[in-house]
Design a protein around this motif. Structure first.
Motif, short mmCIF file in Angstrom:
data_model
loop_
_atom_site.label_atom_id
_atom_site.label_comp_id
_atom_site.label_asym_id
_atom_site.label_seq_id
_atom_site.Cartn_x
_atom_site.Cartn_y
_atom_site.Cartn_z
N LEU A 1 -12.99 -26.50 35.47
CA LEU A 1 -12.98 -25.98 34.11
C LEU A 1 -12.87 -27.10 33.08
N SER A 2 -12.71 -28.32 33.57
CA SER A 2 -12.63 -29.47 32.66
C SER A 2 -13.30 -30.67 33.30
N ASN B 1 -1.57 -26.79 33.77
CA ASN B 1 -2.85 -26.27 33.31
C ASN B 1 -3.93 -27.34 33.33
N ASP B 2 -3.57 -28.57 32.95
CA ASP B 2 -4.52 -29.68 33.03
C ASP B 2 -5.01 -29.87 34.46
N ASP C 1 -15.15 -22.40 41.81
CA ASP C 1 -15.31 -22.23 40.37
C ASP C 1 -16.06 -20.94 40.05
N ASP D 1 -7.16 -26.79 35.73
CA ASP D 1 -8.49 -26.82 35.11
C ASP D 1 -9.38 -27.87 35.76
N GLU E 1 -7.57 -17.06 38.51
CA GLU E 1 -6.41 -17.85 38.14
C GLU E 1 -5.37 -17.88 39.26
N THR F 1 -10.35 -26.67 39.39
CA THR F 1 -11.27 -25.53 39.45
C THR F 1 -12.53 -25.72 38.62
#
Length: 356
Positions: free
Chosen positions: A338-339, A329-330, A74, A333, A127, A336
């Protein structure tokens, strides 16, 4: 665990902006040998050649299976694995089907985390970036005898990874060749499955396609997998994917997509997909997208299907319209950091070897 750190790290030669996936290997690897009915010590050693002969039984009789998984870094430099327990379960399922000894959870996870920890500097950030990890089991006994081997090796190697396909691809729906047969090893991640797929794929490439959608061996009437991926079909706003079976691999990315889609309230039907239904949906405009998912590629969107000598074009959806892209994308994320991770899939890799 026996640890032998390399004295000649190659990390200074690694350019995260310019490397080849699958050909660039990190400094270390894990090996563990099976002999006399038991697994020995897990060894973390410098990456490099091992001594084998052409009489090795894994080469001659195909007792070999593997896994594909990734580690992610991350923005703060923390390193995560993704659902490693699923890969542990599946490699043992494959090993059992190929009459090879199963590895213990301690061997698999301890080796995995130690390797990722010691070579965390090799994990690129950004990315589409990750570390692709390949655990494998193969027969090492030196004997030209068509029987179950007595010696094996469990190993883990890894390579930095970036986006596999950056553009949509065209795929041919197979009407002759099959990836797997009933009663075979299709549900195992057996090395031989991939060797058998190369020739039909080569023929498809010569016809102008990048990959194949495999169909059932008996009738060629139903979708099974696509290339080395599980396959998804969207008709109107419903997602369809074939149920896993003894012919279809139980993909970790596949399962993740299904759960992420349901979390978004998207209808998912796990049921057989008939080729003619997909073709008809393309003709009447209800076929919105078809895509493949797997660890290495994450998601590959298809732009055309080859069927009966005809190239059936698929709609070009925006990222906001595409279920394939939204779910990808879900997933990325989540992988990594991000969510939020409501599923508990993300596993932090601690600095366990700092004092070693």
């Amino acid at each position: 665990m026996i640890i032998q750190k390399t004295e000649n790290s190659r990390i200074s030669t690694f350019d995260p902006n310019n490397f080849s996936f699958g050909n660039t290997f990190i400094d270390h690897m894990i090996i563990c040998e099976y002999e006399d009915g038991k697994w020995g010590d897990v060894k973390l050693v410098p990456y490099g050649p091992l001594a084998f002969t052409p009489a090795m039984m894994g080469v001659n009789y195909g007792q070999a299976c593997f896994e594909g998984m990734k580690a992610y870094k991350d923005k703060d430099g923390q390193v995560f694995l993704f659902r490693p327990e699923k890969n542990f379960e599946r490699i043992n399922k494959s090993a059992k089907r190929l009459a090879m000894p199963e590895v213990t959870e301690e061997i698999f996870l301890e080796g995995l985390k130690a390797l990722v920890d010691i070579d965390r500097d090799w994990i690129p950030q950004g990315e589409g970036m990750s570390l692709y990890i390949r655990p494998l089991i193969f027969a090492t006994e030196e004997a030209l005898k068509a029987r179950v081997a007595n010696k094996y090796m469990f190993a883990i190697v890894a390579t930095p990874a970036k986006m596999y396909y950056t553009e949509p691809v065209s795929v041919k729906i197979s009407d002759h060749y099959s990836r797997a047969a009933s009663g075979g090893v299709g549900s195992a991640k057996a090395a031989g499955n991939y060797a058998a797929s190369f020739y039909p794929t080569q023929l498809a490439i010569e016809e102008g396609y990048e990959q194949i959608i495999w169909t059932d061996d008996a009738t060629h009437e139903y979708f099974e997998e696509s290339g080395t991926m599980n396959v998804f079909v969207r008709i109107n706003d419903t997602i369809y994917t074939p149920p896993t079976s003894e012919k279809i691999l139980d993909g970790v990315t596949r399962d993740s997509f299904i759960q992420l889609a349901k979390k978004r309230g998207i209808e998912v039907k796990v049921e057989p997909i008939k080729v003619t239904d997909v073709v008809e949906a393309q003709k009447n405009g209800t076929l919105k997208e078809v895509w493949g998912v797997g660890t290495a590629v994450v998601t590959t969107v298809f732009q055309a299907l080859g069927y009966n000598g005809e190239k059936l074009e698929l709609p070009r959806l925006s990222d906001e319209e595409s279920f394939a892209v939204i779910l990808k994308n879900d997933l990325v994320d989540l992988q990594t950091n991000l969510s939020e991770d409501p599923f508990g899939w993300r596993v932090l890799v601690d600095h366990v070897l700092e004092t070693v």
